[in-house]
Design a protein around this motif. Structure first.
Motif, PDB file in Angstrom:
ATOM      1  N   UNK A   1       0.821  -1.215   0.000  1.00  0.00           N
ATOM      2  CA  UNK A   1       0.000   0.000   0.000  1.00  0.00           C
ATOM      3  C   UNK A   1       0.854   1.263   0.000  1.00  0.00           C
ATOM      4  N   UNK A   2       1.998   1.219   0.681  1.00  0.00           N
ATOM      5  CA  UNK A   2       2.863   2.405   0.736  1.00  0.00           C
ATOM      6  C   UNK A   2       3.578   2.654  -0.595  1.00  0.00           C
ATOM      7  N   UNK A   3       3.711   1.622  -1.419  1.00  0.00           N
ATOM      8  CA  UNK A   3       4.403   1.742  -2.696  1.00  0.00           C
ATOM      9  C   UNK A   3       3.500   2.279  -3.802  1.00  0.00           C
ATOM     10  N   UNK A   4       2.220   1.940  -3.726  1.00  0.00           N
ATOM     11  CA  UNK A   4       1.257   2.439  -4.721  1.00  0.00           C
ATOM     12  C   UNK A   4      -0.079   2.626  -4.021  1.00  0.00           C
ATOM     13  N   UNK A   5      -0.491   3.880  -3.868  1.00  0.00           N
ATOM     14  CA  UNK A   5      -1.729   4.163  -3.154  1.00  0.00           C
ATOM     15  C   UNK A   5      -2.949   3.526  -3.831  1.00  0.00           C
ATOM     16  N   UNK A   6      -3.914   3.143  -3.018  1.00  0.00           N
ATOM     17  CA  UNK A   6      -5.146   2.536  -3.498  1.00  0.00           C
ATOM     18  C   UNK A   6      -6.207   3.625  -3.607  1.00  0.00           C
ATOM     19  N   UNK A   7      -6.945   3.612  -4.725  1.00  0.00           N
ATOM     20  CA  UNK A   7      -8.016   4.582  -4.938  1.00  0.00           C
ATOM     21  C   UNK A   7      -9.257   4.158  -4.162  1.00  0.00           C
ATOM     22  N   UNK A   8      -9.969   5.139  -3.587  1.00  0.00           N
ATOM     23  CA  UNK A   8     -11.229   4.864  -2.904  1.00  0.00           C
ATOM     24  C   UNK A   8     -11.028   4.309  -1.508  1.00  0.00           C
ATOM     25  N   UNK A   9     -12.119   3.764  -0.980  1.00  0.00           N
ATOM     26  CA  UNK A   9     -12.132   3.245   0.380  1.00  0.00           C
ATOM     27  C   UNK A   9     -11.399   1.907   0.451  1.00  0.00           C
ATOM     28  N   UNK A  10     -10.633   1.724   1.519  1.00  0.00           N
ATOM     29  CA  UNK A  10      -9.895   0.484   1.722  1.00  0.00           C
ATOM     30  C   UNK A  10     -10.667  -0.393   2.709  1.00  0.00           C
TER      31      UNK A  10
ATOM     32  N   UNK B   1      -9.406  -5.474  -5.212  1.00  0.00           N
ATOM     33  CA  UNK B   1      -8.552  -6.653  -5.235  1.00  0.00           C
ATOM     34  C   UNK B   1      -7.059  -6.324  -5.268  1.00  0.00           C
ATOM     35  N   UNK B   2      -6.694  -5.067  -4.923  1.00  0.00           N
ATOM     36  CA  UNK B   2      -5.275  -4.729  -4.836  1.00  0.00           C
ATOM     37  C   UNK B   2      -4.714  -5.313  -3.543  1.00  0.00           C
ATOM     38  N   UNK B   3      -3.499  -5.801  -3.601  1.00  0.00           N
ATOM     39  CA  UNK B   3      -2.840  -6.319  -2.403  1.00  0.00           C
ATOM     40  C   UNK B   3      -2.361  -5.149  -1.557  1.00  0.00           C
ATOM     41  N   UNK B   4      -2.682  -5.205  -0.254  1.00  0.00           N
ATOM     42  CA  UNK B   4      -2.283  -4.149   0.680  1.00  0.00           C
ATOM     43  C   UNK B   4      -0.967  -4.507   1.371  1.00  0.00           C
ATOM     44  N   UNK B   5      -0.886  -5.741   1.861  1.00  0.00           N
ATOM     45  CA  UNK B   5       0.370  -6.208   2.445  1.00  0.00           C
ATOM     46  C   UNK B   5       0.452  -7.723   2.358  1.00  0.00           C
ATOM     47  N   UNK B   6       1.684  -8.217   2.447  1.00  0.00           N
ATOM     48  CA  UNK B   6       1.955  -9.653   2.496  1.00  0.00           C
ATOM     49  C   UNK B   6       2.917  -9.889   3.654  1.00  0.00           C
ATOM     50  N   UNK B   7       2.567 -10.831   4.516  1.00  0.00           N
ATOM     51  CA  UNK B   7       3.415 -11.193   5.650  1.00  0.00           C
ATOM     52  C   UNK B   7       3.648 -12.696   5.573  1.00  0.00           C
ATOM     53  N   UNK B   8       4.903 -13.089   5.585  1.00  0.00           N
ATOM     54  CA  UNK B   8       5.273 -14.507   5.602  1.00  0.00           C
ATOM     55  C   UNK B   8       6.166 -14.746   6.805  1.00  0.00           C
TER      56      UNK B   8
END
Length: 168
Positions: free
Chosen positions: A34-43, A79-86
């Motif tokens: 999310x910090x790399x490419x902002x998401x449009x609209x409500x998250x 359907x944009x990915x916000x974060x991935x944690x492994x």
């Protein structure tokens, strides 16, 4: 109580014993997309959690059990990915008095159940430190996960046998 041939009562079976010798993060990755490419609209986050387990013998009565968690947060609205944690989290266990036929399920059910609260805290801290609200993982039914894994292995084995060339 029944007596043995020499008149003494039989010894009570030794109860199963488990001791955590150590636990640690084997691998950890958090990517804030999310910090790399902002998401449009409500998250509106949609969280998906995948869990896999593995165990191996380390020495006499000692086992390493590894829990792997892959957590993905996507925006429901795009359907944009916000974060991935492994995270791969390992526990070293000393286990005694478990029959061989019960050892595999014990390792992949009881051991991850013991380390899960620590993983939950790490996930909560990582998501909070990554700029998101803390994610508190729901409890995981390790019995159902174990059964599902065994069923998948049986289906894969049956499919492999069905597709194997016949030798005449």
């Amino acid at each position: 109580m029944a007596e043995t041939d020499n008149g003494a009562a039989p010894a009570a079976p030794t109860p199963p014993q488990m001791k955590i010798l150590g636990q640690f993060i084997r691998d950890l990755s958090f990517e804030n997309i999310l910090s790399q490419k902002p998401v449009e609209g409500e998250v509106q986050p949609d969280i998906q959690v995948q869990v896999s387990l593995d165990a191996r013998k380390r020495g006499e009565g000692q086992y390493e059990v590894i829990s792997k968690y892959n957590i993905t947060s996507k925006n429901k609205n795009g359907d944009e990915t916000l974060f991935v944690l492994e995270i791969e989290y390992a526990g070293i266990f000393k286990i005694d008095n478990i029959p061989d036929d019960q050892l595999h399920p014990f390792l992949l059910i009881e051991c991850p159940r013991m380390t899960f609260p620590f993983v939950r805290r790490i996930v909560s801290d990582m998501t909070r430190d990554g700029g998101f609200p803390p994610l508190n993982l729901d409890n995981i039914d390790f019995i159902a996960l174990y059964r599902q894994t065994i069923l998948q292995k049986q289906k894969a084995q049956a499919a492999a046998e069905a597709n194997a060339p016949k030798v005449s």
